[in-house]
Write an enzyme that holds these catalytic residues in place. Structure first.
Site, short mmCIF file in Angstrom:
data_model
loop_
_atom_site.label_atom_id
_atom_site.label_comp_id
_atom_site.label_asym_id
_atom_site.label_seq_id
_atom_site.Cartn_x
_atom_site.Cartn_y
_atom_site.Cartn_z
N LYS A 49 0.83 -1.21 0.00
CA LYS A 49 0.00 0.00 0.00
C LYS A 49 0.86 1.26 0.00
O LYS A 49 0.55 2.22 -0.72
CB LYS A 49 -0.94 -0.03 1.21
CG LYS A 49 -2.00 -1.10 1.11
CD LYS A 49 -2.74 -1.35 2.41
CE LYS A 49 -3.73 -2.50 2.26
NZ LYS A 49 -4.41 -2.86 3.51
N GLN A 93 -4.98 -1.26 9.72
CA GLN A 93 -4.50 -2.47 9.05
C GLN A 93 -4.70 -3.70 9.94
O GLN A 93 -4.21 -3.74 11.08
CB GLN A 93 -3.01 -2.33 8.69
CG GLN A 93 -2.40 -3.55 8.03
CD GLN A 93 -3.02 -3.82 6.66
OE1 GLN A 93 -3.18 -2.92 5.86
NE2 GLN A 93 -3.36 -5.08 6.41
N ASP A 116 -11.40 2.46 4.13
CA ASP A 116 -11.74 1.03 4.07
C ASP A 116 -13.23 0.78 3.90
O ASP A 116 -13.66 -0.34 3.63
CB ASP A 116 -11.25 0.32 5.34
CG ASP A 116 -9.98 -0.49 5.09
OD1 ASP A 116 -9.70 -0.83 3.92
OD2 ASP A 116 -9.27 -0.79 6.07
#
Length: 283
Positions: A49, A93, A116
């Site tokens: 990422k 995460q 997200d």
């Protein structure tokens, strides 16, 4: 033999578009990744990422906390980032150490910074057919289908798995696209009787090679969202790829399929969040 749906090819085109849009913006969109602990797989995902952000001209800040970090400590940082105008999007995460309240962290994120797509508000909007910031993996799956001109309208679509990260939002996206959707999960009796009738089969159950050819309709499109390691430590999906590819018309490889799309989707959400926060018209 099934056609491979190449996530690398599709995501590269998507990332090029994100890069082009980001190049026109000042200050740059910024993604913050909050991570805790030392999970090896998680560190790989984080590096992917961070690298993608750099390649697309999106600022990225990694906040890595020791495994001893408390829920309260992480919540405090999220609340601080919510007020930081320079932060376009943020994610927590996963996985985090088991004692951390992941749901509390996800729900604390400002919905307009929810890269997200996991906050209750963004999930509700999706269910209502008004998607705003959508969970990255399901959104990536839909983009992959679009890239290959695979239309789900009126088709029988079966989603295996009902997690709030993949299964539930993917089912909502498919319904919004006009598909006939059925969800199969661990309590479903005789799942093969349902999956074997699917025109599109989406597999997100986290069990290596569980889905064999007998569970797949001849000519079906199979989207394998799983990412596992088999008994030999080799990365594999939830489908028995070598067997299923002989029966499917199209299939995603693992690795090289949906995972690539997830990273691109995360950046697309960050860009969209930036534009919403700055009242710039979104595409």
């Amino acid at each position: 033999m099934a056609k491979l749906l190449d996530g690398k090819e599709a995501s590269s085109k998507w990332l090029e578009d994100i890069k082009k849009q980001a190049s026109l913006l000042q200050p740059k969109p910024k993604l913050v990744i909050i991570n805790s602990g030392d999970d090896a797989a998680s560190q790989i995902y984080v590096r992917n990422k961070v690298r993608a952000c750099k390649e697309c001209g999106v600022s990225c800040e990694l906040l890595h906390y020791p495994a001893s970090a408390s829920t309260a400590e992480l919540l405090s940082k999220i609340k601080e980032l919510n007020k930081d105008a320079s932060v376009s999007g943020m994610i927590v995460q996963l996985p985090l150490p088991s004692r951390v309240d992941v749901q509390a962290l996800q729900e604390a994120i400002e919905p307009l910074k929810d890269a997200d797509g996991f906050t209750p508000e963004n999930q509700r909007l999706l269910e209502e057919g008004k998607p705003r910031l959508v969970a990255a993996t399901p959104a990536g799956v839909m983009r992959l289908l679009e890239h290959y001109n695979l239309d789900v309208t009126g088709k029988n679509c079966v989603v295996m798995g009902r997690s709030k990260i993949v299964g539930k939002p993917l089912a909502a996206l498919l319904r919004n696209a006009g598909a006939k959707v059925e969800v199969v999960h661990s309590k479903t009796e005789n799942p093969a009787s349902i999956t074997s009738k699917a025109d599109f089969l989406f597999i997100a159950i986290g069990k290596p090679r569980l889905v064999g050819a007998s569970m797949v309709k001849e000519g079906a499109v199979v989207i394998d969202i799983g990412m596992n390691r088999d008994e030999n430590g080799k990365v594999c999906g939830d489908a028995d790829f070598e067997e299923v590819k002989k029966k499917a018309s199209c299939i995603t490889p693992v690795p090289g399929g949906v995972g690539k799309m997830t990273v691109a989707s995360l950046l697309a959400n960050t860009l969209k969040a930036y534009k919403m926060q700055n009242k710039i018209q979104t595409q």
